[in-house]
Write a protein that holds these residues in place. Structure first.
Motif, PDB file in Angstrom:
ATOM      1  N   ALA A 168       0.852  -1.193   0.000  1.00  0.00           N
ATOM      2  CA  ALA A 168       0.000   0.000   0.000  1.00  0.00           C
ATOM      3  C   ALA A 168       0.882   1.235   0.000  1.00  0.00           C
ATOM      4  N   CYS A 169       0.598   2.186  -0.880  1.00  0.00           N
ATOM      5  CA  CYS A 169       1.356   3.441  -0.934  1.00  0.00           C
ATOM      6  C   CYS A 169       1.061   4.283   0.300  1.00  0.00           C
ATOM      7  N   GLN A 170       2.065   4.971   0.790  1.00  0.00           N
ATOM      8  CA  GLN A 170       1.943   5.849   1.945  1.00  0.00           C
ATOM      9  C   GLN A 170       2.311   7.270   1.517  1.00  0.00           C
ATOM     10  N   GLY A 171       1.353   8.188   1.564  1.00  0.00           N
ATOM     11  CA  GLY A 171       1.630   9.581   1.208  1.00  0.00           C
ATOM     12  C   GLY A 171       1.834   9.772  -0.283  1.00  0.00           C
ATOM     13  N   VAL A 172       2.476  10.900  -0.610  1.00  0.00           N
ATOM     14  CA  VAL A 172       2.700  11.244  -2.025  1.00  0.00           C
ATOM     15  C   VAL A 172       4.143  10.958  -2.384  1.00  0.00           C
ATOM     16  N   PRO A 173       4.408  10.698  -3.672  1.00  0.00           N
ATOM     17  CA  PRO A 173       5.787  10.446  -4.082  1.00  0.00           C
ATOM     18  C   PRO A 173       6.622  11.730  -4.047  1.00  0.00           C
ATOM     19  N   VAL A 174       7.923  11.535  -3.862  1.00  0.00           N
ATOM     20  CA  VAL A 174       8.877  12.629  -3.917  1.00  0.00           C
ATOM     21  C   VAL A 174       9.618  12.508  -5.238  1.00  0.00           C
ATOM     22  N   VAL A 175       9.647  13.638  -6.022  1.00  0.00           N
ATOM     23  CA  VAL A 175      10.277  13.613  -7.335  1.00  0.00           C
ATOM     24  C   VAL A 175      11.468  14.558  -7.313  1.00  0.00           C
ATOM     25  N   SER A 176      12.589  14.057  -7.827  1.00  0.00           N
ATOM     26  CA  SER A 176      13.761  14.926  -7.989  1.00  0.00           C
ATOM     27  C   SER A 176      14.233  14.811  -9.426  1.00  0.00           C
ATOM     28  N   CYS A 177      14.814  15.883  -9.929  1.00  0.00           N
ATOM     29  CA  CYS A 177      15.284  15.911 -11.310  1.00  0.00           C
ATOM     30  C   CYS A 177      16.676  16.511 -11.337  1.00  0.00           C
ATOM     31  N   VAL A 178      17.594  15.825 -11.987  1.00  0.00           N
ATOM     32  CA  VAL A 178      18.978  16.294 -12.116  1.00  0.00           C
ATOM     33  C   VAL A 178      19.337  16.307 -13.594  1.00  0.00           C
ATOM     34  N   THR A 179      19.823  17.450 -14.073  1.00  0.00           N
ATOM     35  CA  THR A 179      20.265  17.579 -15.459  1.00  0.00           C
ATOM     36  C   THR A 179      21.788  17.508 -15.488  1.00  0.00           C
ATOM     37  N   ASP A 180      22.323  16.780 -16.496  1.00  0.00           N
ATOM     38  CA  ASP A 180      23.777  16.658 -16.590  1.00  0.00           C
ATOM     39  C   ASP A 180      24.389  18.018 -16.931  1.00  0.00           C
ATOM     40  N   PRO A 181      25.694  18.201 -16.642  1.00  0.00           N
ATOM     41  CA  PRO A 181      26.333  19.506 -16.844  1.00  0.00           C
ATOM     42  C   PRO A 181      26.268  20.007 -18.297  1.00  0.00           C
ATOM     43  N   CYS A 182      26.215  19.126 -19.260  1.00  0.00           N
ATOM     44  CA  CYS A 182      26.194  19.546 -20.662  1.00  0.00           C
ATOM     45  C   CYS A 182      24.783  19.890 -21.140  1.00  0.00           C
ATOM     46  N   GLY A 183      23.785  19.558 -20.330  1.00  0.00           N
ATOM     47  CA  GLY A 183      22.405  19.819 -20.719  1.00  0.00           C
ATOM     48  C   GLY A 183      21.881  18.861 -21.764  1.00  0.00           C
ATOM     49  N   THR A 184      22.486  17.672 -21.832  1.00  0.00           N
ATOM     50  CA  THR A 184      22.049  16.718 -22.856  1.00  0.00           C
ATOM     51  C   THR A 184      21.080  15.675 -22.327  1.00  0.00           C
ATOM     52  N   SER A 185      20.968  15.567 -20.992  1.00  0.00           N
ATOM     53  CA  SER A 185      20.017  14.608 -20.436  1.00  0.00           C
ATOM     54  C   SER A 185      19.617  15.035 -19.025  1.00  0.00           C
ATOM     55  N   SER A 186      18.501  14.526 -18.595  1.00  0.00           N
ATOM     56  CA  SER A 186      18.018  14.750 -17.236  1.00  0.00           C
ATOM     57  C   SER A 186      17.622  13.400 -16.649  1.00  0.00           C
ATOM     58  N   THR A 187      17.883  13.231 -15.364  1.00  0.00           N
ATOM     59  CA  THR A 187      17.497  12.010 -14.663  1.00  0.00           C
ATOM     60  C   THR A 187      16.442  12.372 -13.633  1.00  0.00           C
TER      61      THR A 187
END
Length: 115
Positions: free
Chosen positions: A52-71
């Protein structure tokens, strides 16, 4: 010797026979080792797992230094319920008896049971 003084003496024994062959009474003891093997076997069985899920998800986003991808990382707290039943089964083997090392032993003391 006074009557109220303690003194050492040998126990007075009943007549144990004489040279005429009237018999002889003796009490002997023998220690023995008794073995009663018991085998215990553990068992654990799992029931149906529920999540069973508890609460809301936490989302984080990290972009690489060159700006070619985000995780993007999503973290969700979940409550996992796992029913477990523990059990132990027992089986006994055949008991055995053998003479104790050294043979005879001193006077037997009561073990709390009557044979």
């Amino acid at each position: 010797m006074r009557i109220n003084e303690a003194y050492e003496h040998e126990a007075i024994l009943s007549r144990q026979g004489d040279e005429c062959g009237s018999g002889c009474n003796k009490i002997v003891t023998q220690c023995v080792d008794v073995t009663a093997p018991v085998t215990l076997v553990p068992n654990a069985s799992l029931g149906t797992v529920t999540v069973a899920c508890q609460g809301v998800p936490v989302v984080s986003c990290v972009t690489d230094p060159c700006g070619t991808s985000s995780t993007i990382t999503v973290t969700q707290r979940v409550c996992v319920t796992i029913p477990v039943r523990y059990d132990v089964s027992m089986s006994t083997g055949d008991p055995t008896i053998s003479c104790a090392d050294g043979g005879a032993c001193g006077p037997c003391s009561p073990c709390g049971c009557k044979v």
